[in-house]
Design a protein around this motif. Structure first.
Motif, short mmCIF file in Angstrom:
data_model
loop_
_atom_site.label_atom_id
_atom_site.label_comp_id
_atom_site.label_asym_id
_atom_site.label_seq_id
_atom_site.Cartn_x
_atom_site.Cartn_y
_atom_site.Cartn_z
N THR A 179 0.76 -1.05 0.07
CA THR A 179 -0.04 -0.07 0.04
C THR A 179 1.07 1.34 -0.05
OG1 THR A 179 -1.48 -1.14 1.23
CG2 THR A 179 -1.95 1.03 1.24
N ARG A 180 1.82 1.16 0.78
CA ARG A 180 2.68 2.40 0.88
C ARG A 180 3.53 2.64 -0.38
NH1 ARG A 180 4.40 4.15 6.31
NH2 ARG A 180 3.16 3.34 7.76
N CYS A 181 3.81 1.70 -1.02
CA CYS A 181 4.55 1.66 -2.51
C CYS A 181 3.53 2.37 -3.42
CB CYS A 181 5.16 0.36 -2.82
SG CYS A 181 6.82 0.12 -1.58
N ALA A 182 2.63 1.82 -3.36
CA ALA A 182 1.56 2.17 -4.32
C ALA A 182 1.18 3.74 -4.09
CB ALA A 182 0.08 1.55 -4.23
N GLU A 183 0.93 4.13 -2.76
CA GLU A 183 0.90 5.44 -2.39
C GLU A 183 2.06 6.43 -3.16
OE1 GLU A 183 -1.91 4.73 1.58
OE2 GLU A 183 0.07 5.25 1.76
N ALA A 184 3.03 5.90 -3.04
CA ALA A 184 4.36 6.63 -3.32
C ALA A 184 4.38 6.75 -5.04
CB ALA A 184 5.67 6.30 -2.74
N GLY A 185 3.76 5.68 -5.48
CA GLY A 185 3.72 5.74 -6.89
C GLY A 185 4.97 4.66 -7.40
N ILE A 186 5.45 3.97 -6.64
CA ILE A 186 6.65 3.17 -6.98
C ILE A 186 6.09 1.74 -7.74
CG2 ILE A 186 8.67 1.68 -6.15
CD1 ILE A 186 8.79 3.79 -3.98
N THR A 187 6.66 1.85 -8.98
CA THR A 187 6.33 0.65 -9.92
C THR A 187 7.51 0.13 -10.73
OG1 THR A 187 6.24 2.39 -11.70
CG2 THR A 187 4.18 1.65 -10.43
N ARG A 188 8.76 0.80 -10.48
CA ARG A 188 9.98 0.17 -11.33
C ARG A 188 11.22 0.67 -10.59
NH1 ARG A 188 12.04 3.55 -15.06
NH2 ARG A 188 13.14 1.95 -16.06
N GLN A 189 12.31 -0.08 -11.01
CA GLN A 189 13.53 0.19 -10.57
C GLN A 189 13.57 0.39 -9.12
OE1 GLN A 189 15.26 3.05 -13.21
NE2 GLN A 189 17.26 2.71 -12.36
N ALA A 190 13.19 -0.58 -8.49
CA ALA A 190 13.38 -0.46 -7.09
C ALA A 190 13.76 -1.64 -6.29
CB ALA A 190 11.78 -0.18 -6.36
N MET A 191 14.56 -1.53 -5.27
CA MET A 191 14.97 -2.51 -4.47
C MET A 191 14.29 -2.93 -3.32
SD MET A 191 17.50 -5.03 -3.88
CE MET A 191 18.07 -4.56 -5.39
N ILE A 192 13.93 -4.16 -2.82
CA ILE A 192 13.13 -4.53 -1.81
C ILE A 192 14.09 -5.00 -0.73
CG2 ILE A 192 11.19 -5.78 -0.85
CD1 ILE A 192 10.13 -5.98 -3.78
N ILE A 193 14.05 -4.52 0.46
CA ILE A 193 15.10 -5.23 1.50
C ILE A 193 14.18 -5.42 2.54
CG2 ILE A 193 17.06 -4.87 2.98
CD1 ILE A 193 18.18 -2.74 1.01
N ALA A 194 14.12 -6.77 2.96
CA ALA A 194 13.37 -7.23 4.15
C ALA A 194 14.34 -8.04 5.06
CB ALA A 194 12.40 -8.45 3.61
N SER A 195 14.55 -7.58 6.12
CA SER A 195 15.56 -8.05 7.18
C SER A 195 15.23 -7.81 8.61
CB SER A 195 16.74 -7.19 6.66
OG SER A 195 17.85 -7.57 7.86
N PRO A 196 15.58 -8.65 9.29
CA PRO A 196 15.55 -8.34 10.81
C PRO A 196 16.36 -7.41 11.32
CG PRO A 196 16.70 -10.75 10.42
CD PRO A 196 16.06 -10.08 9.09
N ALA A 197 17.29 -6.71 10.72
CA ALA A 197 18.31 -5.68 11.25
C ALA A 197 17.82 -4.42 10.71
CB ALA A 197 19.62 -6.11 10.42
N LEU A 198 16.55 -4.28 9.98
CA LEU A 198 16.31 -3.00 9.57
C LEU A 198 15.62 -2.09 10.92
CD1 LEU A 198 13.98 -3.64 6.52
CD2 LEU A 198 16.43 -2.51 6.45
N GLY A 199 15.93 -0.71 10.84
CA GLY A 199 15.56 -0.11 11.84
C GLY A 199 16.53 -0.23 13.20
N ALA A 200 17.56 -0.93 13.11
CA ALA A 200 18.40 -1.19 14.28
C ALA A 200 19.02 -0.01 14.93
CB ALA A 200 19.55 -2.29 14.19
N ARG A 201 19.01 1.26 14.23
CA ARG A 201 19.53 2.35 14.67
C ARG A 201 18.75 3.02 15.79
NH1 ARG A 201 18.61 5.55 9.08
NH2 ARG A 201 18.05 7.46 9.95
N HIS A 202 17.18 2.60 15.88
CA HIS A 202 16.53 3.00 16.93
C HIS A 202 16.11 2.00 17.94
CE1 HIS A 202 15.61 6.31 14.39
NE2 HIS A 202 15.33 5.63 13.07
#
Ligand code: SAH
Length: 264
Positions: free
Chosen positions: A213-236
Protein backbone atom coordinates in the motif's frame (compact mmCIF):
# COMPACT_ATOMS: atom_id res chain seq x y z
CA UNK A 1 43.81 -5.98 -34.21
CA UNK A 2 41.64 -7.42 -31.48
CA UNK A 3 40.79 -5.13 -28.63
CA UNK A 4 39.46 -6.18 -25.26
CA UNK A 5 35.81 -5.90 -24.29
CA UNK A 6 35.48 -4.69 -20.71
CA UNK A 7 32.22 -5.38 -18.92
CA UNK A 8 32.17 -2.47 -16.53
CA UNK A 9 29.77 -2.03 -13.63
CA UNK A 10 28.48 1.54 -13.90
CA UNK A 11 27.09 1.45 -10.38
CA UNK A 12 23.48 1.94 -9.31
CA UNK A 13 22.75 5.34 -10.86
CA UNK A 14 24.91 8.13 -9.47
CA UNK A 15 27.64 8.51 -12.15
CA UNK A 16 30.16 9.14 -9.35
CA UNK A 17 29.66 5.59 -8.08
CA UNK A 18 31.62 3.98 -10.90
CA UNK A 19 34.98 2.54 -9.77
CA UNK A 20 38.23 4.37 -10.51
CA UNK A 21 39.20 1.45 -12.76
CA UNK A 22 35.91 1.63 -14.65
CA UNK A 23 36.28 5.35 -15.15
CA UNK A 24 39.86 4.88 -16.37
CA UNK A 25 38.65 2.42 -19.00
CA UNK A 26 35.93 4.84 -20.15
CA UNK A 27 38.64 7.50 -20.52
CA UNK A 28 40.53 5.19 -22.89
CA UNK A 29 37.54 3.71 -24.67
CA UNK A 30 37.19 3.72 -28.45
CA UNK A 31 33.64 2.41 -28.23
CA UNK A 32 31.05 2.18 -25.46
CA UNK A 33 27.80 0.24 -25.48
CA UNK A 34 25.68 1.21 -22.50
CA UNK A 35 22.52 -0.43 -21.18
CA UNK A 36 20.31 2.63 -21.50
CA UNK A 37 17.27 1.08 -19.84
CA UNK A 38 19.01 1.37 -16.47
CA UNK A 39 22.25 3.30 -17.08
CA UNK A 40 21.99 7.06 -17.54
CA UNK A 41 23.85 8.47 -20.57
CA UNK A 42 25.63 10.70 -18.02
CA UNK A 43 27.63 7.60 -17.11
CA UNK A 44 29.43 7.92 -20.44
CA UNK A 45 30.62 11.45 -19.69
CA UNK A 46 34.18 10.25 -19.02
CA UNK A 47 34.69 9.06 -22.62
CA UNK A 48 37.16 10.86 -24.94
CA UNK A 49 36.08 12.94 -27.93
CA UNK A 50 35.38 10.73 -30.93
CA UNK A 51 34.40 7.68 -28.86
CA UNK A 52 31.57 5.68 -30.46
CA UNK A 53 28.71 5.63 -27.97
CA UNK A 54 25.63 3.49 -28.44
CA UNK A 55 22.61 2.70 -26.27
CA UNK A 56 21.75 -1.02 -26.32
CA UNK A 57 18.19 -0.47 -25.08
CA UNK A 58 16.54 -1.55 -28.33
CA UNK A 59 19.07 -4.25 -29.26
CA UNK A 60 18.80 -8.05 -29.04
CA UNK A 61 21.54 -10.14 -27.46
CA UNK A 62 22.76 -11.13 -30.94
CA UNK A 63 22.99 -7.47 -32.00
CA UNK A 64 24.81 -6.54 -28.78
CA UNK A 65 27.39 -9.30 -29.26
CA UNK A 66 27.86 -8.46 -32.94
CA UNK A 67 28.38 -4.79 -32.04
CA UNK A 68 30.98 -5.64 -29.38
CA UNK A 69 32.86 -8.03 -31.66
CA UNK A 70 32.87 -5.49 -34.49
CA UNK A 71 34.04 -2.71 -32.14
CA UNK A 72 36.85 -4.89 -30.79
CA UNK A 73 38.16 -5.29 -34.35
CA UNK A 74 38.62 -1.51 -34.52
CA UNK A 75 39.43 -0.35 -30.97
CA UNK A 76 41.85 -1.49 -28.27
CA UNK A 77 39.38 -0.70 -25.48
CA UNK A 78 35.68 -1.44 -25.83
CA UNK A 79 33.42 -0.93 -22.82
CA UNK A 80 30.09 -2.63 -22.22
CA UNK A 81 28.63 -0.46 -19.45
CA UNK A 82 26.14 -2.26 -17.25
CA UNK A 83 24.00 -1.22 -14.32
CA UNK A 84 25.19 -2.01 -10.80
CA UNK A 85 27.47 -5.04 -10.84
CA UNK A 86 27.66 -6.98 -14.12
CA UNK A 87 27.51 -10.31 -12.29
CA UNK A 88 23.99 -9.79 -10.94
CA UNK A 89 21.07 -10.23 -13.35
CA UNK A 90 23.32 -8.82 -16.07
CA UNK A 91 23.22 -11.51 -18.82
CA UNK A 92 27.00 -11.60 -18.52
CA UNK A 93 27.58 -15.17 -19.61
CA UNK A 94 25.16 -14.86 -22.52
CA UNK A 95 27.41 -12.06 -23.82
CA UNK A 96 30.81 -13.55 -23.01
CA UNK A 97 30.21 -16.93 -24.64
CA UNK A 98 29.91 -15.44 -28.16
CA UNK A 99 33.04 -13.36 -27.44
CA UNK A 100 34.89 -16.55 -26.51
CA UNK A 101 33.67 -18.16 -29.71
CA UNK A 102 34.94 -15.16 -31.69
CA UNK A 103 38.26 -15.25 -29.74
CA UNK A 104 37.72 -11.70 -28.47
CA UNK A 105 39.35 -11.18 -25.08
CA UNK A 106 37.14 -9.79 -22.32
CA UNK A 107 37.27 -8.95 -18.62
CA UNK A 108 34.89 -7.73 -15.94
CA UNK A 109 35.20 -4.69 -13.67
CA UNK A 110 32.82 -5.00 -10.71
CA UNK A 111 30.38 -2.27 -9.78
CA UNK A 112 28.40 -1.07 -6.80
CA UNK A 113 25.20 -3.09 -6.82
CA UNK A 114 21.82 -1.48 -6.22
CA UNK A 115 21.46 -3.78 -3.20
CA UNK A 116 24.34 -1.94 -1.54
CA UNK A 117 23.19 1.46 -2.78
CA UNK A 118 19.67 0.89 -1.42
CA UNK A 119 21.00 -0.09 2.01
CA UNK A 120 23.28 2.95 1.98
CA UNK A 121 20.44 5.29 0.98
CA UNK A 122 18.31 4.02 3.84
CA UNK A 123 21.22 4.15 6.31
CA UNK A 124 20.73 0.47 7.09
CA UNK A 125 23.19 -2.33 7.76
CA UNK A 126 22.55 -5.64 6.02
CA UNK A 127 24.31 -7.64 8.74
CA UNK A 128 24.06 -7.17 12.48
CA UNK A 129 25.72 -9.32 15.18
CA UNK A 130 23.38 -11.88 16.73
CA UNK A 131 20.53 -10.79 14.43
CA UNK A 132 21.64 -11.83 10.95
CA UNK A 133 25.03 -12.52 9.43
CA UNK A 134 23.74 -13.51 6.02
CA UNK A 135 22.49 -11.62 2.97
CA UNK A 136 20.49 -13.33 0.24
CA UNK A 137 20.32 -11.59 -3.13
CA UNK A 138 17.29 -12.90 -4.95
CA UNK A 139 14.11 -12.18 -6.90
CA UNK A 140 10.70 -13.75 -7.32
CA UNK A 141 9.71 -15.51 -10.51
CA UNK A 142 8.60 -13.23 -13.32
CA UNK A 143 9.10 -14.33 -16.91
CA UNK A 144 12.28 -15.96 -15.57
CA UNK A 145 11.30 -18.94 -13.41
CA UNK A 146 13.04 -19.64 -10.10
CA UNK A 147 15.15 -22.80 -9.94
CA UNK A 148 13.94 -25.55 -7.60
CA UNK A 149 14.58 -24.79 -3.94
CA UNK A 150 14.93 -21.03 -4.50
CA UNK A 151 11.38 -19.83 -4.03
CA UNK A 152 11.25 -16.87 -1.70
CA UNK A 153 9.40 -18.72 1.06
CA UNK A 154 12.24 -21.27 1.25
CA UNK A 155 14.93 -18.56 1.32
CA UNK A 156 12.98 -16.44 3.81
CA UNK A 157 12.87 -19.38 6.23
CA UNK A 158 16.48 -18.46 7.11
CA UNK A 159 15.27 -15.17 8.65
CA UNK A 160 18.32 -13.45 7.20
CA UNK A 161 18.49 -10.27 5.12
CA UNK A 162 16.78 -10.51 1.75
CA UNK A 163 17.63 -8.06 -1.04
CA UNK A 164 14.95 -8.67 -3.63
CA UNK A 165 15.64 -7.49 -7.19
CA UNK A 166 13.30 -7.23 -10.18
CA UNK A 167 10.19 -7.79 -8.07
CA UNK A 168 8.57 -4.45 -7.30
CA UNK A 169 5.59 -5.22 -9.55
CA UNK A 170 5.22 -8.53 -7.71
CA UNK A 171 5.07 -7.13 -4.18
CA UNK A 172 1.92 -9.13 -3.42
CA UNK A 173 3.86 -12.33 -4.23
CA UNK A 174 6.73 -11.16 -2.02
CA UNK A 175 4.29 -10.55 0.83
CA UNK A 176 2.62 -13.94 0.36
CA UNK A 177 5.94 -15.78 0.36
CA UNK A 178 7.24 -14.00 3.47
CA UNK A 179 3.96 -14.83 5.23
CA UNK A 180 4.31 -18.45 4.11
CA UNK A 181 7.75 -18.46 5.74
CA UNK A 182 6.23 -17.23 9.00
CA UNK A 183 7.46 -13.62 8.96
CA UNK A 184 5.24 -11.51 11.26
CA UNK A 185 2.99 -8.77 9.91
CA UNK A 186 5.12 -6.11 11.64
CA UNK A 187 8.36 -7.33 10.00
CA UNK A 188 10.09 -4.20 8.67
CA UNK A 189 10.63 -3.79 4.93
CA UNK A 190 12.25 -0.92 3.08
CA UNK A 191 11.87 -0.21 -0.63
CA UNK A 192 14.28 2.14 -2.38
CA UNK A 193 13.52 3.37 -5.86
CA UNK A 194 16.33 4.76 -7.99
CA UNK A 195 18.84 4.44 -5.17
CA UNK A 196 21.65 6.99 -5.60
CA UNK A 197 20.15 8.64 -8.72
CA UNK A 198 20.73 12.35 -8.13
CA UNK A 199 17.42 13.99 -7.20
CA UNK A 200 15.34 10.90 -8.01
CA UNK A 201 15.73 8.57 -5.06
CA UNK A 202 12.62 7.54 -3.08
CA UNK A 203 12.70 5.57 0.16
CA UNK A 204 9.54 3.89 1.45
CA UNK A 205 9.52 2.22 4.84
CA UNK A 206 6.79 -0.13 5.94
CA UNK A 207 5.99 -3.54 7.28
CA UNK A 208 5.00 -6.83 5.75
CA UNK A 209 1.39 -5.76 6.33
CA UNK A 210 1.49 -2.39 4.60
CA UNK A 211 4.51 -2.14 2.28
CA UNK A 212 2.49 -2.72 -0.90
CA UNK A 213 0.00 0.00 0.00
CA UNK A 214 2.77 2.42 0.90
CA UNK A 215 4.60 1.76 -2.37
CA UNK A 216 1.37 2.24 -4.34
CA UNK A 217 0.80 5.55 -2.52
CA UNK A 218 4.33 6.64 -3.39
CA UNK A 219 3.82 5.63 -7.04
CA UNK A 220 6.70 3.14 -7.06
CA UNK A 221 6.36 0.78 -9.99
CA UNK A 222 9.89 0.17 -11.28
CA UNK A 223 13.62 0.24 -10.61
CA UNK A 224 13.27 -0.48 -6.92
CA UNK A 225 15.07 -2.67 -4.40
CA UNK A 226 13.08 -4.45 -1.72
CA UNK A 227 15.02 -5.13 1.48
CA UNK A 228 13.40 -7.33 4.10
CA UNK A 229 15.60 -7.89 7.11
CA UNK A 230 15.40 -8.40 10.84
CA UNK A 231 18.23 -5.83 11.10
CA UNK A 232 16.19 -2.96 9.61
CA UNK A 233 15.69 -0.01 11.92
CA UNK A 234 18.41 -1.15 14.34
CA UNK A 235 19.60 2.41 14.81
CA UNK A 236 16.43 3.05 16.81
CA UNK A 237 16.65 -0.04 19.02
CA UNK A 238 17.43 0.52 22.70
CA UNK A 239 20.29 -1.99 22.60
CA UNK A 240 22.28 -3.99 20.03
CA UNK A 241 24.97 -6.66 20.35
CA UNK A 242 28.44 -5.30 19.70
CA UNK A 243 30.53 -6.21 16.70
CA UNK A 244 33.55 -8.21 17.90
CA UNK A 245 35.78 -6.24 15.56
CA UNK A 246 35.57 -3.10 17.69
CA UNK A 247 34.99 -4.77 21.05
CA UNK A 248 37.73 -3.71 23.50
CA UNK A 249 37.66 -7.23 25.03
CA UNK A 250 38.48 -8.92 21.74
CA UNK A 251 41.96 -9.25 20.21
CA UNK A 252 42.54 -9.63 16.52
CA UNK A 253 45.35 -9.33 14.02
CA UNK A 254 45.42 -5.54 14.12
CA UNK A 255 44.69 -4.81 17.78
CA UNK A 256 45.27 -6.44 21.16
CA UNK A 257 42.50 -6.48 23.72
CA UNK A 258 43.14 -3.89 26.37
CA UNK A 259 43.80 -5.60 29.74
CA UNK A 260 41.61 -3.20 31.70
CA UNK A 261 38.61 -3.80 29.52
CA UNK A 262 39.39 -7.50 29.12
CA UNK A 263 37.96 -8.42 32.52
CA UNK A 264 34.25 -9.09 32.38
N1 SAH B 1 23.21 -5.59 -11.94
C1 SAH B 1 22.25 -4.76 -11.23
C2 SAH B 1 20.88 -5.38 -11.18
C3 SAH B 1 20.18 -5.42 -12.52
S1 SAH B 1 18.57 -6.09 -12.44
C4 SAH B 1 22.79 -4.45 -9.83
O1 SAH B 1 23.83 -5.03 -9.42
O2 SAH B 1 22.20 -3.62 -9.15
C5 SAH B 1 17.58 -4.67 -12.32
C6 SAH B 1 16.99 -4.56 -10.93
O3 SAH B 1 17.96 -4.01 -10.07
C7 SAH B 1 15.80 -3.61 -10.81
O4 SAH B 1 14.59 -4.31 -11.06
C8 SAH B 1 15.86 -3.22 -9.35
O5 SAH B 1 15.35 -4.23 -8.51
C9 SAH B 1 17.35 -3.16 -9.14
N2 SAH B 1 17.89 -1.80 -9.33
C10 SAH B 1 18.74 -1.39 -10.29
N3 SAH B 1 19.11 -0.11 -10.09
C11 SAH B 1 18.46 0.30 -8.97
C12 SAH B 1 18.47 1.49 -8.20
N4 SAH B 1 19.21 2.55 -8.56
N5 SAH B 1 17.71 1.54 -7.09
C13 SAH B 1 16.99 0.47 -6.70
N6 SAH B 1 16.97 -0.69 -7.36
C14 SAH B 1 17.69 -0.78 -8.48
Amino acid sequence: MTGTVWFVGAGPGDPDLITVKGRGLLEQAGAVLFAGSLVDRAATRFTPAGCEIRDSKGMTLEQICAWLIDAAARHAVVVRLQTGDPGLYGALTEMTRPLDTAAVPWAVVPGVSSAMAAAAAAGETLTLPEVTQTVILTRVAGRTPMPAGEDLAALAAHRSTLCIFLSITLLDTVQAELRAAGWPEDAPIVVVQKASWPGAETIVRGTLADIATRCAEAGITRQAMIIASPALGARHWPDIARSKLYDPRFSHRFRRASAAEDTP
